[in-house]
Each structure stands twice: as structure tokens, then as C-alpha cells.
Design a protein around this motif. Sequence first.
Motif, mmCIF file in Angstrom:
data_model
loop_
_atom_site.group_PDB
_atom_site.id
_atom_site.type_symbol
_atom_site.label_atom_id
_atom_site.label_comp_id
_atom_site.label_asym_id
_atom_site.label_seq_id
_atom_site.Cartn_x
_atom_site.Cartn_y
_atom_site.Cartn_z
ATOM 1 N N GLU A 164 39.649 -25.558 -15.501
ATOM 2 C CA GLU A 164 39.277 -24.211 -15.945
ATOM 3 C C GLU A 164 39.630 -23.150 -14.908
ATOM 4 O OE1 GLU A 164 37.120 -26.901 -16.483
ATOM 5 O OE2 GLU A 164 38.025 -26.879 -18.490
ATOM 6 N N GLY A 165 40.171 -23.578 -13.766
ATOM 7 C CA GLY A 165 40.536 -22.631 -12.729
ATOM 8 C C GLY A 165 39.420 -22.296 -11.768
ATOM 9 N N THR A 166 38.332 -23.065 -11.817
ATOM 10 C CA THR A 166 37.199 -22.836 -10.915
ATOM 11 C C THR A 166 37.450 -23.543 -9.580
ATOM 12 O OG1 THR A 166 35.693 -22.707 -12.785
ATOM 13 C CG2 THR A 166 34.714 -23.081 -10.616
ATOM 14 N N ILE A 167 37.219 -22.843 -8.494
ATOM 15 C CA ILE A 167 37.438 -23.416 -7.163
ATOM 16 C C ILE A 167 36.371 -24.460 -6.865
ATOM 17 C CG2 ILE A 167 37.546 -22.909 -4.686
ATOM 18 C CD1 ILE A 167 38.459 -20.095 -5.401
ATOM 19 N N THR A 168 36.826 -25.668 -6.527
ATOM 20 C CA THR A 168 35.895 -26.730 -6.133
ATOM 21 C C THR A 168 35.957 -27.007 -4.632
ATOM 22 O OG1 THR A 168 37.559 -28.441 -6.626
ATOM 23 C CG2 THR A 168 36.044 -27.818 -8.405
ATOM 24 N N TYR A 169 37.033 -26.577 -3.997
ATOM 25 C CA TYR A 169 37.163 -26.756 -2.545
ATOM 26 C C TYR A 169 38.100 -25.682 -2.009
ATOM 27 C CZ TYR A 169 38.848 -28.416 1.961
ATOM 28 O OH TYR A 169 39.207 -28.491 3.286
ATOM 29 N N ALA A 170 37.779 -25.124 -0.848
ATOM 30 C CA ALA A 170 38.645 -24.179 -0.143
ATOM 31 C C ALA A 170 38.628 -24.531 1.334
ATOM 32 C CB ALA A 170 38.183 -22.738 -0.356
ATOM 33 N N SER A 171 39.807 -24.662 1.935
ATOM 34 C CA SER A 171 39.895 -25.041 3.345
ATOM 35 C C SER A 171 39.437 -23.895 4.244
ATOM 36 C CB SER A 171 41.336 -25.422 3.684
ATOM 37 O OG SER A 171 42.180 -24.284 3.618
ATOM 38 N N PRO A 172 39.112 -24.196 5.503
ATOM 39 C CA PRO A 172 38.657 -23.142 6.432
ATOM 40 C C PRO A 172 39.649 -22.003 6.612
ATOM 41 C CG PRO A 172 38.162 -25.321 7.315
ATOM 42 C CD PRO A 172 39.013 -25.541 6.106
ATOM 43 N N ALA A 173 40.941 -22.248 6.346
ATOM 44 C CA ALA A 173 41.932 -21.183 6.490
ATOM 45 C C ALA A 173 41.655 -20.019 5.560
ATOM 46 C CB ALA A 173 43.340 -21.731 6.238
ATOM 47 N N ALA A 174 40.941 -20.266 4.450
ATOM 48 C CA ALA A 174 40.584 -19.189 3.523
ATOM 49 C C ALA A 174 39.695 -18.163 4.217
ATOM 50 C CB ALA A 174 39.882 -19.752 2.294
ATOM 51 N N ALA A 175 38.813 -18.644 5.069
ATOM 52 C CA ALA A 175 37.937 -17.737 5.811
ATOM 53 C C ALA A 175 38.730 -16.922 6.822
ATOM 54 C CB ALA A 175 36.830 -18.526 6.509
ATOM 55 N N ARG A 176 39.695 -17.586 7.497
ATOM 56 C CA ARG A 176 40.485 -16.883 8.507
ATOM 57 C C ARG A 176 41.439 -15.878 7.890
ATOM 58 N NH1 ARG A 176 40.846 -22.247 10.447
ATOM 59 N NH2 ARG A 176 42.994 -22.416 9.691
ATOM 60 N N SER A 177 42.090 -16.224 6.787
ATOM 61 C CA SER A 177 43.110 -15.362 6.197
ATOM 62 C C SER A 177 42.526 -14.272 5.313
ATOM 63 C CB SER A 177 44.100 -16.207 5.379
ATOM 64 O OG SER A 177 44.795 -17.110 6.193
ATOM 65 N N LEU A 178 41.501 -14.617 4.532
ATOM 66 C CA LEU A 178 40.964 -13.672 3.561
ATOM 67 C C LEU A 178 39.609 -13.094 3.963
ATOM 68 C CD1 LEU A 178 41.866 -15.608 0.278
ATOM 69 C CD2 LEU A 178 43.149 -13.777 1.384
ATOM 70 N N GLY A 179 38.986 -13.686 4.986
ATOM 71 C CA GLY A 179 37.738 -13.126 5.492
ATOM 72 C C GLY A 179 36.475 -13.620 4.830
ATOM 73 N N TYR A 180 36.586 -14.573 3.895
ATOM 74 C CA TYR A 180 35.403 -15.083 3.222
ATOM 75 C C TYR A 180 34.712 -16.134 4.085
ATOM 76 C CZ TYR A 180 37.381 -12.892 -0.938
ATOM 77 O OH TYR A 180 37.883 -11.995 -1.833
ATOM 78 N N SER A 181 33.390 -16.280 3.900
ATOM 79 C CA SER A 181 32.667 -17.338 4.602
ATOM 80 C C SER A 181 33.076 -18.682 4.025
ATOM 81 C CB SER A 181 31.158 -17.135 4.460
ATOM 82 O OG SER A 181 30.782 -17.166 3.102
ATOM 83 N N ASP A 182 32.899 -19.728 4.820
ATOM 84 C CA ASP A 182 33.377 -21.063 4.437
ATOM 85 C C ASP A 182 32.789 -21.559 3.125
ATOM 86 O OD1 ASP A 182 34.932 -21.144 6.655
ATOM 87 O OD2 ASP A 182 33.515 -22.295 7.860
ATOM 88 N N ASP A 183 31.555 -21.176 2.807
ATOM 89 C CA ASP A 183 30.883 -21.736 1.635
ATOM 90 C C ASP A 183 30.740 -20.734 0.483
ATOM 91 O OD1 ASP A 183 29.174 -20.062 2.887
ATOM 92 O OD2 ASP A 183 27.429 -21.398 2.825
#
Length: 372
Positions: A71-90
Motif C-alpha cells: 500500500e506504500g506505507t513505510i515499514t522501515y527507514a534507515s538512519p540516513a533518512a534522519a541525516r538527509s531529511l531531518g526526521y527522527s529515527d522513529d
Amino acid sequence: MARRVVLAYSGGLDTSVAVRWLMEHHDVEVIAVAVDVTQQATTLAALQASETRFRALVHHVSDIIVVVDAEGTITYASPAAARSLGYSDDSRPGTDLLALVHPDDAERVSAHFRLLLEHQGEGRPVELRLLGADGSWRRVEAVGNNLLAEPGVAGVVVVVRDVTERRRAELALDAQSHILEMIARGSPLGDTLHSLAEGVEAQVEGTSCSITLAQRGVLRHRAGRRMAAGLASSGGATPIVSGTTPCAQAAAGGRPVLVGDLADDRRWEHLRAVARQAEIRSWWSFPVLHPSSGAVLGTFDLWGPRPGLPDPVARSLAERAAQLAGIAVERERAEATLAHQATHDRLTGLPNRSLLSDRLEMTLRRGRRHPD
């Protein structure tokens, strides 16, 4: 009759004390069964080491790794998402991936995702813009791999690479080449300056651009978007007086004037009400200078609804745009000067024979077309 007790030994425990106690205090017969679990322990240790190594690699890799369900729902995002986009890990798991895609890219990305779901394996790369935690848009290149049928994954693995700076450099080079070509072709100055403003707007997200030219002590709007009345020249003229507006101060001092927040900067308190109504928070003004003399020819301005100062890339783009504007203005004025000199006497400034002959020829042509 002695009872029989079976002790199962799988390693790691000292059973000698238990056996001695049983034999001394109870009429029992002890049978010890030992199971060697060395191989299992070695396998478990290797598995733990492999998992630790994988986590270390994923943690330090610069590319973002995202797993989404059908359905396109995120089930996992690597720590690089926090570094590149600024979101918290969880904060990202459970989010619809398309909710982070730029509205102009959403339909194209959605169609690409549906196509990816129809086939197992890796799809083709797609370029899009993703929303950062600060509200900015990051240009990325994404490659999806359909692993929904893999029990250990059960999702689509998407590897995302931030290409914002690369695309910025490519767009800047293309825009610069286009402007220089327009100048070389002798395109009208207004067209050249409008293309220059539009090119910078396309590269610096969330900003609007305008170009003013200095004429007899005032700045007049010449290209790009017009600012709200009261902030800069809008059909009228802005006196080149330091302290009236950022663009006037940039023209008066010949140096950039960068305002991070009009709502909080005391220097521009007199502009605060108008800026609030126009939803303008930041204003960056760069002087347009003559390529050789350094005289101020006008200003190149960027403004936007979010507070903040330009990052190094945005500042470099604006400074280069101001330089190109100076070249275009100087070229147009030089051509006008040459045209005037070709038809006027250098000493008296009066029209010469060439201009007189040209005007006479025009009059005769008009008379032949309209004899009455």
C-alpha cells in the motif's frame, strides 16, 4: 530399589554438584545425557556478528534505505533518512511514502510504484522531490526492488540517493549557458532578465525573484515578480537611500543586504506590517554591478514566506545571477551608445547625415504608401 534420574546436559552448566548431592542424599541412580551444542553456539555467534555488521553498514551508508508494503506505507527507514531529511529515527514508519512526495511529482511516482508492484525484482530509477523535516524539498533519485515475495522482507525495498546539489549544479550551468547565449544573440534586455529571474526561482525552492535597475537615483522594477507596494518599486520608484528597503540599501552601499526575518529585524520595523500582509519573511538583495567599473546598475532580489538566510549554494547562484544581469545591462547600454554615435555628431550631439538620410527615406516610404 534405587530410582533412576536422568540429567540432560547441554553445556555451559556444572552438573557435578547436583549429581553428588543426589547420590549422597537419595537412593537414586544417575544417568547423565550430554548434548554438544558447540555448533549451534558458533552459528548463533556468527549470526549475531553478521547482524551487527549489517546494522553498522546501514547506519553509516549515505543512501536512504526504505521498505514499504504493497500500500506504500513505510515499514522501515534507515538512519540516513534522519541525516538527509531531518526526521527522527522513529518518526517515519507508518507514514504513506506518497505523502512525502512533491505534489507535482506524486502522480508520476504513484504510476511508477504501481508498475513496480506488477513485477518482481528491480525497477528503473526515478527522480522526484521529497519533503524534508524543515519544509524544504530535496531532489532525490530512487530505485525500487520488489521483494514482497521474500519472506524475510515482504516489502518493496527503495534505495534513495540525495541528488539535490548535483541537480543544482547542472541546472545552474544550463541556466548560465542559456543567459550567455541570449546576451550573445542580442536578445532584448527584458527577455534576458526575465529568463534570469525565472532560472534562479527554479533552483532556489520557495523564493521569488525580481530585478530592479537604477535610473537617476531611484530603482525601478525591470524583470521578474513584483513585490508588494511599500516594500519595493511596484510601478513607481524606490529612492536609493540606505535604510528605506533592503534593495535600496544594497544599491546605496554596493554590497549584499541579507534579511533573515523581516518580522524580527529592528532595522526594517517600518516594513513589518506590509511584509506580514504580503507573507514575506526573508529578503536577500544583491547589487547588480557594472562588469568593469563596479558602478551600481540595480539589484537582484529574492524573497520568500519562510525566515532564513541563503545557504552557500543559493547565495552563489544569486551572486552569479547579479553578475550576469550586469553583463546584460552593460551590453544593451553599449549597443545603444554605438547606435547613437553612428547617427549623431560626436562634438555637437546633433543628428548627422546618416540619421537625416534614414529619416528622409522613411518619410518617402510612408508617403508612397499613403499618397493622400
